[in-house]
Design an enzyme around this catalytic site. Structure first.
Site, PDB file in Angstrom:
ATOM      1  N   ASP A 215       0.769  -1.236   0.064  1.00  0.00           N
ATOM      2  CA  ASP A 215      -0.018   0.012   0.109  1.00  0.00           C
ATOM      3  C   ASP A 215       0.812   1.307   0.144  1.00  0.00           C
ATOM      4  OD1 ASP A 215      -2.136  -1.635   0.136  1.00  0.00           O
ATOM      5  OD2 ASP A 215      -2.354  -1.550   2.289  1.00  0.00           O
TER       6      ASP A 215
ATOM      7  N   ASP B 232      -0.795  -4.038   6.848  1.00  0.00           N
ATOM      8  CA  ASP B 232      -1.419  -4.833   7.884  1.00  0.00           C
ATOM      9  C   ASP B 232      -0.982  -6.220   8.212  1.00  0.00           C
ATOM     10  OD1 ASP B 232      -3.176  -2.267   8.254  1.00  0.00           O
ATOM     11  OD2 ASP B 232      -3.895  -2.945   6.391  1.00  0.00           O
TER      12      ASP B 232
ATOM     13  N   SER C 274       8.318 -42.597 -26.002  1.00  0.00           N
ATOM     14  CA  SER C 274       7.450 -41.715 -26.981  1.00  0.00           C
ATOM     15  C   SER C 274       6.731 -42.871 -28.332  1.00  0.00           C
ATOM     16  CB  SER C 274       8.047 -40.719 -27.768  1.00  0.00           C
ATOM     17  OG  SER C 274       7.010 -39.883 -28.434  1.00  0.00           O
TER      18      SER C 274
ATOM     19  N   ASP D   2       5.453 -37.534 -21.755  1.00  0.00           N
ATOM     20  CA  ASP D   2       6.317 -37.925 -22.785  1.00  0.00           C
ATOM     21  C   ASP D   2       7.689 -37.581 -22.497  1.00  0.00           C
ATOM     22  OD1 ASP D   2       7.673 -38.765 -25.074  1.00  0.00           O
ATOM     23  OD2 ASP D   2       5.928 -38.292 -26.390  1.00  0.00           O
TER      24      ASP D   2
END
Length: 832
Positions: A33, A39, A368, A654
């Site tokens: 802020d 806070d 693959s 893969d």
């Protein structure tokens, strides 16, 4: 730590500790802020304690918040405990701002001493967070735990709850008993208590929770109203204001005690009674902890050696039989490449068979597209002893047929039905499973009922090489494959993660595990679902795509790498043992970077599987275990809270997304591979995979021959490269066969020139941009298919002598390695 072979699991003495953390204060905190001071509040997360996230109160509008709040955790002595302390700036009406996170290794805290740490959050602004730690041992908590040096499995217990249904008049409305045990496998149970179901006074219902005994958790029981509207039933938990629930600390209950009565405050009428009891669970684990080969593979190797020995004696024309450790281990390694890789591997295996060398091979590793070949071949238990020409003719029919039928309405209905059934069977279905079903339609006639474990029949007598399938475990989003990947190995016997030394039976893949036990058995998925997983060309994120096309991984660092730094002070470094990890500060990026990072690293198309490591913990010295360090290769390996044991699911993709090769399973030292015949089916960069593997292995300290190529060698590709390290006999000899068209242009067979009319048959385009064999093409013409088969078979046959020379060298090395010290000395003197 026990001095025992890293290939086995063992028992280790362990205790429980009580950890006290006091969040004292912070100073000079700069929030987000502009017009006001921050806070601040602090969140505490210790995932190995089974505790919920804890937080301090918010100190409003104060850059120097003073909390002085104390929190308690129960932790395990042999587990890697990393406490995450995150500071936030609370906002009203918008999401709170995350300012910092400190990751602190609790191994830095000595027993029975108060330790105050001042964590530097920002040196420029002198921002600090002050925290006090205290660690005490819990009396009479010492037990033995199971570990392999990387993973720890504490003792599991089962909480049995018996609920006596109340009389009908006690519940005027439908009521539900909600039972929760945090950190358990089941998490929660709900038991319906309503007038229609509660007409029998003494009827009982039971619920069971499985959880780690030593990490301290609690059971919560509460009564809730159940409402129905338009056939929809829901529970109103908001009525629970704390007066109608009870909490029982389970660490106070001994497994030797009888049932304990517990009263749950009722919403109306009298309290509801139930009884609870702790039961000890069997110690036997269903997850195999250990880096050694499984027993079934060892038995297979004994049977396979006999066939390999006889074949080598014949093809190498040896005078004596090869015995025991004299028999070299020969393996085939195949890369990915879609339908091209599938077809070429059939062709190469046919050529190896014709040369009489197929029975010399012990392993076939694939990744693959090449996995589609091996997974199909092993449906036949005797495939390597049948003429593979028939298999090639069969795959030719599928590769050359029109694929438009896979999108027909009947097939779409079939896909939907199969995915629905897979969900019922407990699979986590995704596009990967749909892709697997599409592959089934393209590569089979009808439904393929086979499963990976069925392939054990092809290994019973050692009659075929052992198939190894490779995938990678990655993060679903926020992290690229380059920054996190773990090799996952599939065999007909086991599925395992190499880095952790943890494996499960292949029959149990897809089932749910917890703390090393099989908790919920699901049917093993059909092979098509695994084919979709192993060969999924659609799971790339943008960072992976960039790396695969450019081989540069630094361009995106600004966008996708977390801002992490070491903030250890000198006193921590002195106090910390070598096994303890550094204290790290994570600073979150801005909103723009987070959104951009999500775009770059998210995997929109992939699938998640049940994590069989769930409920196991990382050992406090996990990153010193030699087997783990061999395979660790990412920054996340130093962040145990983000590693796979604490993940809910696996994300398997893969393996070609990192290195388009299947070398890792063959480089495990337990397999002792001597010769690797490497088949590379990449079109444009046929030497890239072997170079990447060499670089990877050099970094990881894995034995692999040096791959050094000149610029000219990279431009003009040969049919075969031999990579060998004469100075290191523990490195395998690698014969690398790229997909190239060299002498085949002039020779139709080794030593047989083409006639003028046959010259066009030698024009096989495996390099151009318009090659018919590009990755996403699944339909070839018959002529293109036949020419590809002839090319690959020719290249192998034309280099038969190189293969035989490598086998001769492997035999000589094996013999030299097995000579006694006295014989070695005598042989050396003879050479002198």
């Amino acid at each position: 730590m026990n001095t025992i072979s890293p290939s086995t699991f063992y028992k280790e003495e362990a205790s429980n500790y009580e950890l006290t953390v006091r969040i004292i204060k912070a100073q000079n905190i700069h929030g987000t802020d502009i017009v006001s001071k921050p806070d601040c509040y602090v969140c505490l997360w210790l995932p190995t304690s089974l505790s919920d996230r804890k937080r301090t109160k918010t100190i409003w509008n104060n850059a120097n918040p003073d909390w002085d709040e104390t929190f308690h955790f129960r932790i395990h002595s042999q587990v890697k405990n990393i406490l995450e302390l995150s500071m936030h700036d609370e906002d009203v009406g918008t999401a709170d701002d995350h300012l910092f996170t400190v990751c602190y290794d609790l191994g830095n805290v000595p027993l029975n001493e108060n330790v105050v740490e001042n964590f530097t959050l920002n040196k420029e602004f002198q921002e600090e967070l002050q925290v006090e730690f205290n660690l005490t041992i819990i009396p009479e908590s010492q037990k033995k735990v199971t570990t392999n040096g990387v993973l720890v499995c504490p003792e599991m217990v089962a909480l049995e709850i018996e609920v006596q249904k109340q009389r009908k008049e006690l519940f005027k409305k439908k009521t539900e008993l909600a039972l929760t045990v945090r950190g358990s496998f089941e998490q929660s149970h709900r038991i319906l208590l309503h007038p229609e179901a509660c007409h029998v006074l003494n009827s009982r219902e039971t619920a069971v929770f499985h959880f780690p005994r030593d990490l301290g958790t609690e059971m919560t029981a509460a009564l809730c109203r159940v409402y129905s509207s338009f056939d929809v039933t829901f529970t109103n938990d908001t009525e629970n204001d704390g007066s109608n629930h009870t909490t029982v600390p389970l660490s106070l209950i001994s497994p030797t005690e009888n049932y304990i009565d517990v009263q749950v405050p009722a919403i109306e009428g009298n309290p509801m009674g139930m009884q609870i009891k702790l039961n000890e669970c069997p110690e036997k684990l269903d997850v195999r902890l250990g880096f050694d080969l499984c027993e079934k593979e060892k038995i297979f190797l004994q049977k396979r050696r006999k066939l390999v020995s006889n074949t080598l004696k014949k093809v190498l024309q040896l005078e004596e039989d090869l015995l025991g450790e004299e028999i070299p281990v020969v393996a085939i390694m195949a890369t990915g490449g879609g339908a091209r890789a599938m077809a070429c591997l059939y062709s190469h295996l046919y050529a190896i068979q014709n040369m009489g060398l197929l029975d010399c091979v012990t392993y076939i590793a694939s990744a693959s597209g090449s996995t589609w070949t091996t997974s199909k071949l092993y449906e036949d238990p005797n495939w390597s002893h049948n003429k593979l020409s028939e298999a090639i003719n069969n795959v030719k029919k599928h590769v050359t047929k029109n694929k438009i039928g896979i999108f027909s309405m009947d097939r779409l209905k079939y896909y939907r039905k199969e995915l629905q059934q897979a969900t019922i069977d407990g699979q986590k279905t995704s596009f990967t499973d749909l892709w697997g079903l599409m592959l089934e339609s393209m590569l089979n006639i009808g439904r393929n009922e086979s499963r990976l474990s069925d392939q054990q029949a092809a290994l019973d007598n050692g009659q075929n090489p052992l198939p190894l399938y490779l995938a990678m475990n990655v993060k679903h989003n926020t992290i690229s494959t380059l920054d996190f990947k773990e090799w996952c190995e599939f065999t007909p016997y086991e599925v395992g993660l190499l880095k952790y030394g943890a494996s499960i039976r292949t029959e149990d893949y897809g089932s749910e595990f917890y703390m090393g036990r099989l908790m919920k058995k699901h049917p093993e998925p059909r092979i098509c679902f695994l084919q979709g997983l192993w060969g999924n060309v659609f799971s790339l994120n943008l960072v992976d795509t960039w790396y695969l096309t450019t081989q540069l991984d630094t361009f995106w660092d600004t966008w996708v790498k977390d801002r992490i730094k070491d903030i250890d002070k000198e006193d921590i470094r002195v106090r910390r043992e070598s096994a303890h990890t550094k204290t790290r500060l994570f600073t979150p990026s801005g909103i723009f970077s987070r959104v951009w990072k999500g775009v770059l690293t998210n995997r929109p198309i992939d699938g998640e599987q049940h994590n069989f490591l769930k409920g196991l913990y990382l050992h406090k010295d996990y990153h010193q275990q030699s087997q783990f360090t061999t395979w660790k290769d990412s920054n996340l390996d130093s962040f145990p809270n983000r590693l796979t044991p604490l993940a809910d699911n696996l994300c398997l993709v893969d393996a070609g997304y990192f290195i388009n090769a299947s070398f890792p399973p063959l480089l495990r030292p337990q397999r002792k591979v001597d010769v690797i015949i490497s088949f590379d089916y990449t079109l444009d960069t046929p030497l890239q995979a072997v170079e990447q593997t060499c670089n990877y292995c050099t970094t990881q300290g894995i034995g692999f021959p040096k791959v050094s190529l000149s610029d000219e060698e990279r431009k003009t590709h040969r049919e075969c490269y031999v990579f060998n390290d004469d100075d290191n006999n523990n490195c395998p000899i690698v014969l690398h066969f790229p997909l190239v068209n060299d002498t085949f242009k002039k020779f139709k067979e080794p030593g047989v020139l083409r006639s003028a009319e046959e010259m066009s048959d030698g024009n096989v385009d495996v390099t151009g941009a318009f090659s018919p064999y590009f990755l996403t093409n699944f339909t070839y013409s018959e002529r293109d298919f036949d020419r590809l088969m002839k090319l690959t078979q020719y290249n192998l046959a034309n280099n038969r002598e190189l293969i035989l020379d490598a086998l001769h060298t492997a035999v000589q090395r094996r013999k030299a390695r097995n000579l006694s010290p006295e014989i070695k000395q005598t042989e050396a003197q003879k050479k002198i």
